[in-house]
Design a protein around this motif. Structure first.
Motif, mmCIF file in Angstrom:
data_model
loop_
_atom_site.group_PDB
_atom_site.id
_atom_site.type_symbol
_atom_site.label_atom_id
_atom_site.label_comp_id
_atom_site.label_asym_id
_atom_site.label_seq_id
_atom_site.Cartn_x
_atom_site.Cartn_y
_atom_site.Cartn_z
ATOM 1 N N GLU A 36 9.115 -2.566 1.657
ATOM 2 C CA GLU A 36 9.493 -2.095 0.347
ATOM 3 C C GLU A 36 10.664 -2.652 -0.081
ATOM 4 O OE1 GLU A 36 9.245 2.012 0.449
ATOM 5 O OE2 GLU A 36 7.189 2.174 0.287
ATOM 6 N N SER A 70 10.243 9.907 -4.597
ATOM 7 C CA SER A 70 11.522 9.842 -4.279
ATOM 8 C C SER A 70 12.446 10.915 -4.650
ATOM 9 C CB SER A 70 12.296 8.493 -4.726
ATOM 10 O OG SER A 70 12.092 8.447 -6.232
ATOM 11 N N GLU A 118 -4.555 12.295 5.898
ATOM 12 C CA GLU A 118 -3.741 11.275 6.222
ATOM 13 C C GLU A 118 -2.838 11.430 7.438
ATOM 14 O OE1 GLU A 118 -3.184 8.256 4.532
ATOM 15 O OE2 GLU A 118 -4.820 8.743 3.326
ATOM 16 N N TYR A 137 0.769 -1.126 -0.024
ATOM 17 C CA TYR A 137 -0.074 -0.007 0.097
ATOM 18 C C TYR A 137 0.821 1.202 0.049
ATOM 19 C CZ TYR A 137 -2.803 3.736 1.876
ATOM 20 O OH TYR A 137 -3.529 4.895 2.122
ATOM 21 N N GLN A 138 0.566 2.153 -0.596
ATOM 22 C CA GLN A 138 1.374 3.517 -0.754
ATOM 23 C C GLN A 138 0.174 4.471 -0.679
ATOM 24 O OE1 GLN A 138 4.384 4.919 -1.734
ATOM 25 N NE2 GLN A 138 4.906 3.130 -1.139
ATOM 26 N N TRP A 146 7.225 0.018 6.983
ATOM 27 C CA TRP A 146 7.215 0.128 5.456
ATOM 28 C C TRP A 146 8.356 0.167 4.810
ATOM 29 C CZ3 TRP A 146 9.056 4.370 3.479
ATOM 30 C CH2 TRP A 146 9.336 5.523 4.230
ATOM 31 N N GLU A 147 9.305 0.633 5.149
ATOM 32 C CA GLU A 147 10.879 0.550 4.566
ATOM 33 C C GLU A 147 11.170 -0.860 4.479
ATOM 34 O OE1 GLU A 147 13.633 3.558 5.363
ATOM 35 O OE2 GLU A 147 12.459 4.169 7.153
ATOM 36 N N ALA A 154 2.458 9.851 -0.315
ATOM 37 C CA ALA A 154 3.690 9.375 -0.332
ATOM 38 C C ALA A 154 4.404 10.498 -1.280
ATOM 39 C CB ALA A 154 3.628 8.163 -0.971
ATOM 40 N N ASP A 168 5.163 8.073 8.311
ATOM 41 C CA ASP A 168 4.458 7.040 7.635
ATOM 42 C C ASP A 168 3.465 7.808 6.738
ATOM 43 O OD1 ASP A 168 5.876 5.495 9.144
ATOM 44 O OD2 ASP A 168 4.311 5.211 10.777
ATOM 45 N N ARG A 199 5.657 8.861 3.638
ATOM 46 C CA ARG A 199 6.546 7.926 3.196
ATOM 47 C C ARG A 199 7.956 8.630 3.405
ATOM 48 N NH1 ARG A 199 3.367 4.598 4.917
ATOM 49 N NH2 ARG A 199 2.799 2.777 3.640
#
Length: 436
Positions: free
Chosen positions: A98, A11, A49, A3-4, A94-95, A8, A78, A81
């Motif tokens: 992933e 990068s 969020e 889930y994203q 979550w890191e 988020a 979180d 992200r």
């Protein structure tokens, strides 16, 4: 598929200099502004969020107000992200998910397993990479001797905390606590053995709670300290009962300074004529710290003197519980310096910290980096900017690679103050190291 959240951050945005600087300083208003202007993420989505009122998100983005509570910082990390290392946190769950998903999708077989283990060892801590620690088979009936062996095992594992941060040790200590809890639930034992098991459970819960706190899991830490308090009370173990309250006081300082002083006072109230001198010193130290942060110099000095008196009365033959063995004169001197730093008395703080830290081995990298942050802070209060920068540079070096959020979190405020003095060589060196 992992889930994203809709908030988020891309990068590439995380590599932007302004974004990296804002994250380092916990300037989430700038983070929100850049998220909207550079990534098209609306304030309403961020508000939903991050569980922040929309008007507050807008106010923060306009430079009004700050996000200061640890729980909210974690929530934002979180939701957006943001990798933990960018804001002084341990890697977020979550890191790891992933990373694991990426490795699984790109390679197969033995090489994948090898790389996954290596990734776990470097990004999620030692315990995540290790198999379950070996444990002797549980006897049908648990005896006092068996509990004594478990206590010795707990003491041996505690030595990990001398060298590693909570991000590395949390799962190890939590596993020990959960195993003892299962014994209490499933095994058979005499009533006297039950009290020994409850006492051991209280001790293990404190160690796991400390590792959770050190690794950035503050909610878990509070829960474990409360579990420890309940177990110590049921075991009628006044020493561990007092220490559980001291831990809760230490945890409460960030949000409720007056409440922390009250809890620390309750911890000291558990002291009896039979309390080991090391435990007495430890409880009085925590009382001093709570008073110092609350701006109570007289009370802080009184508590420090009580801790010093306790250590002066320690006899070589006196038995001390292993969980209190780290409290010695060097640690008391460091706590004294920390208290005077918090009370903005650098002339009293600097000499005692310099002397104590000269006796403190660099092998205790996490703790020494943390304590050096107070020395740097004291130098800044005294107006000795370049010396503060030198100390900060050294602390950053020690903190590198340590699985603890606390040194970097403490150093963040020092670095923020140092930025006002850019152009001085020592300051520029420290700021460059912080970025690196």
């Amino acid at each position: 598929m992992i889930y994203q959240p809709p908030t988020a951050l891309p990068s590439n945005l995380l590599t932007v200099v302004e974004m990296r600087s804002a994250l380092e300083q916990h300037d989430f208003g700038t983070v929100f502004r850049l998220a909207r202007s550079q990534a098209g993420i609306s304030y309403s989505k961020i508000a939903a969020e991050c569980d922040i009122k929309p008007e507050r998100v807008g106010a923060l983005a306009r430079g009004r107000g700050k996000v200061t509570t640890f729980e909210k910082i974690v929530h934002i990390a979180d939701a957006l992200r943001i990798p933990g290392h960018l804001i002084g946190l341990a890697p977020r769950p979550w890191e790891r998910e992933e990373t694991s998903a990426h490795l699984s999708s790109t390679q197969n077989g033995t090489n994948v397993r090898r790389r996954t283990v290596l990734q776990a060892a470097t990004s999620t801590g030692l315990a995540a990479a290790l198999p379950t620690l070996h444990r002797a088979p549980t006897p049908r009936r648990v005896t006092a001797d068996y509990v004594s062996a478990l206590r010795e095992r707990t003491a041996r594992l505690r030595r990990l905390d001398d060298l590693l941060g909570g991000g590395d040790t949390y799962r190890v200590y939590l596993g020990e606590y959960q195993s003892t809890k299962a014994l209490l639930r499933e095994a058979t034992y005499a009533e006297t053995t039950e009290r020994l098991l409850l006492s051991l459970l209280a001790e293990q819960a404190q160690q796991a709670g400390w590792a959770a706190f050190d690794g950035g899991r503050e909610t878990d830490a509070v829960a474990l300290y409360k579990e420890s308090h309940a177990a110590a009370r049921e075991a009628d173990d006044s020493d561990l009962l007092g220490n559980s309250l001291a831990f809760l006081a230490y945890q409460a300082i960030a949000d409720d300074q007056r409440g922390a002083v009250e809890i620390a006072g309750r911890a000291c109230a558990t002291i009896t004529p039979g309390t080991p001198t090391g435990v007495r010193a430890l409880l009085h130290e925590r009382m001093a710290w709570a008073c110092a942060v609350a701006g109570q110099p007289t009370e802080a000095e009184r508590a420090l003197e009580a801790a010093r008196t306790a250590l002066d009365k320690r006899e070589a033959t006196e038995r001390q519980p292993d969980w209190a063995a780290w409290g010695d004169r060097t640690e008391l001197d460091i706590m004294t310096g920390r208290c005077w730093t918090e009370l903005r008395r650098p002339l009293r703080a600097v000499p005692v910290l310099e002397d104590a830290l000269a006796r403190y081995a660099d092998t205790h990298a996490r703790d020494k980096a943390l304590y050096l942050s107070w020395l740097a802070d004291a130098y800044l209060t005294a107006g000795e900017v370049e010396q503060a920068a030198h100390v900060t540079n050294r602390a950053l070096g020690l903190a590198t690679g340590v699985a603890s959020v606390r040194p970097r979190r403490r150093l963040a405020s020092v670095l923020h103050q140092l930025k006002r003095h850019k152009g001085l060589d020592a300051v520029d060196d420290a700021l460059a190291r912080a970025v690196a």
